[in-house]
Design an enzyme around this catalytic site. Structure first.
Site, mmCIF file in Angstrom:
data_model
loop_
_atom_site.group_PDB
_atom_site.id
_atom_site.type_symbol
_atom_site.label_atom_id
_atom_site.label_comp_id
_atom_site.label_asym_id
_atom_site.label_seq_id
_atom_site.Cartn_x
_atom_site.Cartn_y
_atom_site.Cartn_z
ATOM 1 N N HIS A 151 -10.050 1.198 1.784
ATOM 2 C CA HIS A 151 -10.068 1.988 2.773
ATOM 3 C C HIS A 151 -11.064 1.910 3.882
ATOM 4 C CE1 HIS A 151 -8.657 5.918 4.501
ATOM 5 N NE2 HIS A 151 -9.987 5.905 4.944
ATOM 6 N N ASP A 179 1.297 2.809 3.742
ATOM 7 C CA ASP A 179 -0.028 3.686 3.190
ATOM 8 C C ASP A 179 1.228 5.248 3.650
ATOM 9 O OD1 ASP A 179 -1.880 4.884 2.857
ATOM 10 O OD2 ASP A 179 -2.389 5.208 4.744
ATOM 11 N N HIS A 206 1.293 4.870 -1.523
ATOM 12 C CA HIS A 206 0.981 6.125 -2.369
ATOM 13 C C HIS A 206 2.310 6.914 -2.984
ATOM 14 C CE1 HIS A 206 -2.993 6.482 -1.017
ATOM 15 N NE2 HIS A 206 -2.402 5.661 0.246
ATOM 16 N N HIS A 219 0.773 -1.235 -0.416
ATOM 17 C CA HIS A 219 0.102 0.121 -0.044
ATOM 18 C C HIS A 219 0.973 1.557 0.175
ATOM 19 C CE1 HIS A 219 -4.138 2.302 1.379
ATOM 20 N NE2 HIS A 219 -3.109 2.987 0.977
ATOM 21 N N LYS A 264 -9.682 -0.361 -5.276
ATOM 22 C CA LYS A 264 -8.884 -0.015 -4.191
ATOM 23 C C LYS A 264 -10.517 0.606 -4.441
ATOM 24 C CE LYS A 264 -7.815 1.910 -0.785
ATOM 25 N NZ LYS A 264 -6.740 3.322 -0.377
HETATM 26 C C1 NCD Z 1 -3.728 9.003 1.770
HETATM 27 C C2 NCD Z 1 -3.025 10.156 0.607
HETATM 28 O O1 NCD Z 1 -2.652 11.130 1.068
HETATM 29 O O2 NCD Z 1 -3.096 10.206 -0.114
HETATM 30 N N1 NCD Z 1 -3.650 10.166 3.115
HETATM 31 C C3 NCD Z 1 -3.834 9.277 4.515
HETATM 32 O O3 NCD Z 1 -3.628 9.986 5.384
HETATM 33 N N2 NCD Z 1 -3.634 7.971 4.592
HETATM 34 C C4 NCD Z 1 -4.913 8.676 1.234
HETATM 35 C C5 NCD Z 1 -4.924 6.933 2.266
HETATM 36 O O4 NCD Z 1 -5.010 6.214 2.445
HETATM 37 O O5 NCD Z 1 -6.452 7.437 3.086
HETATM 38 ZN ZN ZN Z 2 -3.413 5.253 1.411
#
Ligand code: NCD
Ligand code: ZN
Length: 351
Positions: free
Chosen positions: A137, A248, A16, A14, A100
């Site tokens: 989520h 994350d 970003h 996971h 997702k």
């Molecule tokens: C994530 C993001 O910034 O894309 N932020 C977070 O607080 N985890 C999005 C997510 O996974 O909820």
């Molecule tokens: Zn995330």
């Protein structure tokens, strides 16, 4: 006492990475550390079609072209309009490994998410049939539900019924934060697993709020009470393969974090392995680190385990205070646990 440990190359199920200039730094950090990464689709606009996912994958691979062992696995963003045909195309692409589910409004860039779970039934039916994994989520967005209860209520009102309607659907409940989530995973079938982040294992809501609001500890789902953190620790200590690593890692510029309305997300792609090692060492379960970081996630996704190995050595170092010129505004990126000491380093990694 053990001061060196060798494990298989870890995966992050996971992450970003964003787009634009930020992608250069996030991909470099991810590729330096991980074999497989599961890339989240919450860009603006979202990665909602197979063609978009393939183009994003190309960009990532191009930035990481010097990292032969690095495999970005892509996800699609589930919307009210995702068709079964799109799911078939995604599955056949060989590039997409999941879809997702963001409840609309739950978190960063989730506006295009589901407004009602029933809108996704045709897509979910096809995913169940094809064995394509749903990443969730798991928070309700009802403004009357307390932010600290949103995961528990989601499990009770959305997830439980969903697993009854689609009993064979492969589901990963992402970045779990509560004892309720741990219990749910423990009690559910083999097709349902969860990722756990370093921040939810290391910190509780006091770290976020006591002595002043600490925006760099603000992520979603929000950090919870200590009893919930303890439940997550028990989950990793149990060695249950249904719990595995998903950082994350979610970068936002310093300006957007240190703001009257700060963004949610903690950045850990640079040092997630060292953070997890710290946690497993603190709880005297370093012997379980290899499974959690390298094996269980790959097994759940029916992917080969990475053959490469890395060695961690016990040697104190400090997490960088920031990474400069992160985005188009040349703003900085502050990592999770910035300036703090960690006790494990990856051998041969250039810090
Ligand atoms: C994530 C993001 O910034 O894309 N932020 C977070 O607080 N985890 C999005 C997510 O996974 O909820
Ligand atoms: Zn995330």
């Amino acid at each position: 006492m053990e001061n060196q440990i060798t494990i298989h190359k870890p995966n992050d199920f996971h992450i970003h990475l964003r787009d634009g200039k930020a992608l250069n730094l996030t991909v470099k950090h991810a590729a330096e550390n991980f074999g497989k990464i599961l890339v989240m689709p919450n860009l603006k606009p979202p990665i909602a079609t197979t063609n978009q996912a393939i183009a994003y994958h190309e960009k990532i691979k191009n930035i990481a072209k010097n990292f032969a062992d690095f495999s970005p696995l892509m996800t699609l963003y589930l919307t009210d309009n995702t068709t079964p045909e799109e799911i078939v195309e995604a599955k056949n692409s060989g590039t997409i490994f999941g879809v997702k589910l963001y409840p609309a409004g739950a978190t960063t860039n989730s506006d295009a998410g589901l407004s009602n779970i029933q809108n996704a039934y045709p897509a979910l039916e096809k995913m169940q049939q094809l064995g394509l994994t749903l990443q969730i989520h798991g928070e309700v967005v009802d403004k009357n539900v307390d932010i600290f209860d949103r995961e528990r209520i989601f499990i009770e009102t959305i997830l439980q019924p969903l697993t009854q309607k689609f009993p064979d659907l492969k589901i990963v409940l992402e970045h779990i934060t509560t004892k309720d989530a741990v219990n749910f995973i423990n009690e559910s079938g083999k097709n349902i697993a969860a990722t756990i982040t370093p921040q939810h294992l290391m910190f509780n809501r006091n770290d976020l709020l006591v002595g002043g609001v600490k925006p760099h500890f603000y992520c979603l789902p929000i950090l919870k009470r200590e009893e919930h953190r303890q439940a997550l620790i028990s989950a990793i200590k149990s060695g249950n393969p249904k719990f595995f690593a998903g950082t994350d890692s979610a970068p936002h510029s310093q300006h957007n974090k240190e703001n009257a309305c700060g963004c949610a997300g903690c950045y850990s792609a640079y040092h997630a392995i060292e953070l997890y090692a710290e946690i497993f060492d603190t709880h005297k379960v370093l012997n379980l680190l290899d499974n959690f970081l390298s094996h269980f996630g790959a097994d759940f996704y029916n992917l080969p385990r990475n053959p490469q190995k890395i060695t961690l050595i016990k040697q104190a170092w400090k997490v960088p205070e920031s990474f400069a010129d992160f985005d188009e505004n040349n703003d900085a990126l502050i990592p999770l646990y910035a300036g703090k000491e960690l006790s494990w380093k990856i051998k041969d990694k250039i810090y």
